[in-house]
Design an enzyme around this catalytic site. Structure first.
Site, PDB file in Angstrom:
ATOM      1  N   GLU A 164      -1.484  -8.777   4.893  1.00 16.06           N
ATOM      2  CA  GLU A 164      -1.330  -8.752   6.392  1.00 16.06           C
ATOM      3  C   GLU A 164      -2.812  -8.968   7.108  1.00 16.06           C
ATOM      4  OE1 GLU A 164      -0.846  -6.005   4.797  1.00 16.06           O
ATOM      5  OE2 GLU A 164      -1.555  -4.495   6.155  1.00 16.06           O
ATOM      6  N   HIS A 181      -3.625  -5.513   0.968  1.00  5.81           N
ATOM      7  CA  HIS A 181      -2.993  -5.694   2.103  1.00  5.81           C
ATOM      8  C   HIS A 181      -2.954  -7.245   2.644  1.00  5.81           C
ATOM      9  CE1 HIS A 181      -2.501  -1.436   4.088  1.00  5.81           C
ATOM     10  NE2 HIS A 181      -3.542  -1.416   2.944  1.00  5.81           N
ATOM     11  N   CYS A 216       0.831  -1.429   0.123  1.00 10.13           N
ATOM     12  CA  CYS A 216      -0.064   0.123  -0.019  1.00 10.13           C
ATOM     13  C   CYS A 216       0.879   1.177  -0.109  1.00 10.13           C
ATOM     14  CB  CYS A 216      -1.126   0.092   1.303  1.00 10.13           C
ATOM     15  SG  CYS A 216      -2.410   1.297   1.010  1.00 10.13           S
TER      16      CYS A 216
END
Lengths: 239, 733
Positions: A205, A203, A86
């Protein structure tokens, strides 16, 4: 192996990346302050999401001047793994480690939602755990995530298989409707020429634990762990 | 020398209040002092018209750590050494003038209230009200507010996890923008806002001080307004990046023992920040305005003290630790300056260099007069409540089209258009995202989760302030029960018109009575809140709109529940009351959307409500049920449709409708929850319902791709999904 997670002023995915690497994947991970200049001892450095310097001027435009970025350049040049997520992707583009730019979403709104990504290149340190064409389900969260590059750069990326992830439908088709931000060629993530620097807008994660919605992000982190473990065993794969 | 009326008007003090100041002070106050009084005696800071009513709200429970008014936000223990800190606040007037910045700085203000206490903000919620989207100006306000909330919150990395929005002509000129923030802290490390200990230093941190936001508290938030243009300079501009730096630096500071207190600068800026901090410990303060870093030249002491420039904090630093504190702020590239110190004389002494420009006892500044004006039930309300609902024609064959219209109405349609503009996942705790009865967030490092919701129904409170207030609390608790959470605490935001009017004061008084009754009955304390009065324009007040933000605890996250139907063949069952006659039609969304009528009587039985919620909670914990969804706006048909949409599966409703079809399908009778379960578990659920003495009714079964209610509605599920999913986006054009 040891991961480093860089904190710029305004970064906010630092703790998420740290949590996933530490708690879900049981890896060694440390924070790196943006004023630090020594990256020795790290195998993979993550530039997490957020709004470094408030995204003022342009996302990543100020962050790239942080002292740590000189070290990141050297780290990348030495073949170590650099992963921008990002805002991290935006900083990597601004710093010239990756080509192109992330511009405002074509609908001019912030977008936070789950998207499907087709894995285009599985012979990279970041994607070896995926099968070719595998569709990953991972969220995006950005206002300036529309990938743009001039025609020559785009062609170069495509010809050399440097597009790693593309926005797609659940069944893996690349359509305009599946493109959440107007990215050229539905590009969600790319690598540098050497293949050791990845930038992606989604993302991963946020998709590493069932309790928050999915596990597909682990494909990327586990690929990285495989790569570094292999290198540590002395069998360095050519990039 | 008699004081000029214009000066008093500028700070919104009445002549009587001025007389009181002169008498107690024993002299005429100077201009700076008038500014201090104007701010601290404003409705916004001083709660002049609400304090006496708010006293009846229950505040205590074994879990409550910090009560309303004691600190910047309330705090409640959730075990494992952790506590949740939360508060809700309005930013209605600034948002009406400049929607983006008004809403953005509203988020900024409430977030500061949370990290001021040493708690890391983990969630934002918001409750919004606008006029109908058919008006271009309302679309502009709504779009701007949503973008402003997102623009600020997204930059901070705090997920926006839940909320609500309603549209009604009552809010056309005066939208409501209520923001709530929730934080988590080690309960031993909560930071106080008290400025205590003679000689300790006042350190101002963050943004420079400018002329923006002068008179925000006294002017903007404490009286009605008509000409918006002249008020534009009183709205501040937010800098979320600065706020993020302050957040991280303050949380780092909270880990040390270098400070005695931390206080944000919000409404009335340095004035309320420093003086209220000193008031909490009975100390005094001396502030040298010459030491306050300025954004512009030539600012007077009056302007420095009243500026509402955003992103500023006041640290009360232990003497001798100033260098260590400064080092933390330096690390985050934040400017910090010592601007004064704590004294023990109980005075607020403002100097400019060596010259004293104001000197007033703090107790006097923080003890505004309290009013209990006349309250009168307006005659028009009796007429509305007595409206005979049985004169309205039943839906008959139109039930399918009525359902589709309701699902597409902006009040009921999917709010994805809003929450996809908010980062609702950052911090990776969001287990149940926006769009459910309540958001669920895991608490890392434990088995626990919290559930969060906001609720408010202005139309109900307009028709019956007492019952409406009661239902507000009951519905919030019911939403939590559907998620499998036990309610722990409430923060509230009370939005009303001009309390000096007898009917508005009646609404305020009755709503607070209703909220109190429900809180006591359901055993939920109010730990923080905010009152926003004078929400009217051109003499028209908004609907009385108390908004409740409620926190619930789930001991084992594996036992949380969601609203979506799960599998083909599961049974659909209603827990709770059976509506008869025209029960639940009064004040319903159906009545307003379809018949353009806002009228009728409301009712709720709190005893039944409590038992229904307990039964639902027990059923979730025993693993009996697979989904639970509260029956509210739009009634049973909408509830069923939402469970179908969330589960991407149809329903075959087979129950027999005895009375009015609209009562049954679209009435909003309270204390009802729709659940689904495996047929084999029905016996156990029936036993549980009997144990809690609540009615249970079989409605049908989950399955197929149609939305079928025998004899009245038969629609393809896709039509239901389309109407609901695209309603809001279509209304926005």
């Amino acid at each position: 192996m040891r991961f480093g997670v860089i904190i710029f002023p305004g970064t906010w995915s630092d703790k998420d990346c740290h949590h996933v690497l530490d708690k879900a994947l049981k890896q060694k991970v440390e924070y790196i302050w943006h004023k630090d200049t020594d990256l020795s001892g790290f195998d993979c450095v993550i530039l997490p999401g957020g709004f470094s310097y408030g995204d003022y001027l342009r996302p990543g435009a100020i962050g790239r001047f942080s002292p740590v970025m000189t070290a990141v350049q050297e780290f990348a040049a030495a073949g170590k793994l650099v992963f921008g997520i990002c805002n991290g992707f935006q900083i990597l583009c601004e710093s010239g480690l990756l080509p192109g730019a992330l511009i405002q979403n074509n609908h001019l709104q912030y977008r936070c939602q789950w998207v499907h990504l087709r894995t285009e290149n599985t012979s990279l340190p970041f994607s070896s755990r995926a099968t070719k064409g595998q569709v990953l389900y991972i969220p995006i969260s950005h206002y300036e995530g529309s990938y743009y590059a001039d025609q020559a750069t785009l062609e170069e990326l495509e010809v050399n298989n440097r597009v790693v992830f593309r926005y797609c439908t659940p069944s893996g088709e690349i359509t305009e409707a599946a493109n959440p931000n107007g990215s050229l060629n539905n590009i969600a993530g790319i690598v540098n020429k050497a293949g050791n620097v990845l930038g992606m807008m989604p993302h991963p994660e946020r998709a590493c634990e069932e309790i928050v919605g999915g596990l597909d992000g682990n494909v990327i982190f586990e690929s990285i762990i495989d790569e570094v473990t292999t290198r540590e065993m002395g069998c360095v794969k050519p990039l | 020398m008699p004081i000029a009326k214009e000066i008093l008007d500028e700070v919104a003090l009445s002549e009587e209040e001025y007389e009181q100041i002169v008498q107690e002070l024993g002299r005429e106050p100077n201009l700076v002092e008038i500014g201090l009084f104007g701010s601290l005696w404003s409705e916004h800071c001083g709660y002049k018209h609400s304090t006496l009513l708010l006293k009846q709200l229950p505040h205590s429970s074994p879990n409550v750590l910090v009560n309303p008014g004691e600190e910047n936000a309330g705090a409640v223990d959730i075990g494992d050494g952790l506590c949740i800190v939360m508060k809700m606040e309005s930013h209605n007037h600034p948002s009406a003038i400049e929607p983006y910045e008004g809403a953005a700085t509203g988020v900024g203000g409430i977030v500061r209230d949370i990290f001021t206490m040493g708690a890391r903000p983990i969630a934002l919620l918001n409750s919004l009200r606008f006029g109908p989207l058919s008006e271009p100006r309302n679309r502009y306000l709504f779009g701007g507010v949503v973008a402003g909330i997102g623009g600020y919150g997204n930059c901070l990395g705090i997920p926006d996890v839940a909320g609500e929005v309603y549209f009604s002509p009552a809010y056309s000129a005066n939208p409501l923008v209520n923001a709530m923030c929730v934080g988590i802290a080690d309960k031993r490390k909560l930071v106080s806002s008290k400025a205590s200990g003679k000689g300790n230093l006042l350190m101002l941190v963050g943004a420079d001080t400018g002329r923006d936001g002068l008179h925000g508290a006294s002017g903007l938030a404490s009286r009605t307004f008509d000409d918006e243009r002249e008020l534009r300079p009183t709205v501040q501009v937010g800098n979320p990046f600065m706020e993020k730096l302050l957040l991280e630096a303050c949380l780092e500071l909270a880990e040390t023992d270098y400070i005695v207190g931390l206080q944000d600068l919000g409404a009335a800026g340095l004035t309320s920040s420093a003086i209220e901090s000193a008031s909490k410990s009975g100390s005094g303060v001396v502030i040298d305005v010459a030491k306050v870093p300025r954004r512009e030249e030539g600012m007077t002491p009056y302007e420095v003290m009243l500026s509402e420039s955003q992103e500023r904090m006041l640290a009360i630093v232990k003497k001798g630790y100033e260098d260590k504190v400064k080092a933390i702020f330096d690390k985050w590239d934040l400017r910090s300056d010592i601007i004064g110190e704590v004294t023990d004389d109980g005075l607020a002494r403002i100097t400019e260099g060596k010259k004293v420009v104001a000197e007033v006892p703090i107790e006097l500044l923080t003890t505004p007069p309290l009013y209990r004006p006349k309250s009168l039930k307006p005659p028009w309300l009796n007429a509305l409540q007595k409206f005979d609902l049985s004169t309205i024609a039943d839906v008959g064959k139109d039930a399918s089209s009525v359902l589709l219209r309701l699902l597409a109405s902006p009040n009921i349609a999917s709010k994805e258009w809003i929450f996809r503009q908010y980062d609702h996942q950052v911090q990776i705790n969001t287990t149940v995202p926006p769009g459910s009865d309540a958001a669920v967030l895991r608490i890392k490092g434990t088995k626990k989760a919290i559930a969060l919701t906001t609720d408010g129904n202005g139309r109900y409170c307009y028709l019956d302030p007492y019952t409406g207030g009661t239902i507000t609390v009951a519905e919030a608790a019911r939403n939590l029960a559907c998620a499998g959470a036990v309610p722990l605490a409430i923060t509230d935001c009370l939005n009303f018109g001009n309390p000096e009017k007898t009917d508005v004061y009646y609404q305020l008084e009755q709503c607070i009575r209703g909220i109190t009754q429900a809180c006591k009955s359901l055993n939920i304390p109010v730990i923080s809140g905010n009152v926003s009065l004078y929400n009217e324009t051109r003499d028209e007040p908004v609907y009385p709109t108390p908004v409740v933000g409620m926190l619930g605890l789930i001991d084992d996250i594996d036992q949380h529940s969601t609203i979506g139907f799960k599998h083909e063949g599961d049974l659909v069952v209603m827990l709770g009351g059976n509506a008869k006659g025209t029960d639940g039609l009064g004040g319903s969304e159906y009545l307003e959307s379809i018949h353009d009528i806002v009228a009728g009587a409301l009712s709720i039985n709190l005893d039944l409500e409590k038992r229904v919620q307990q039964c639902c909670l027990d059923a979730i914990r025993q693993g009996l049920i697979l989904s639970a969804h509260d029956c509210s706006d739009g009634g049973l048909a909408v509830t069923l449709a939402e469970s179908c949409i969330a589960g991407s599966i149809g329903i075959k409703g087979k129950w027999k409708i005895a009375g009015r079809i609209d009562t049954e399908l679209f009435g909003e009778a309270q204390s009802r929850i729709v659940v689904s379960l495996k047929p084999a578990r029905l016996g156990e659920l029936q036993k549980l319902a009997a144990k809690h003495r609540i009615p249970l009714r079989e409605l049908g079964s989950v399955g197929g791709k149609r939305f079928l209610i025998k004899g009245v509605i038969d629609l393809p599920l896709d039509d239901i999904v389309d109407a609901w999913r695209n309603g809001l986006e279509k209304a926005m054009g």
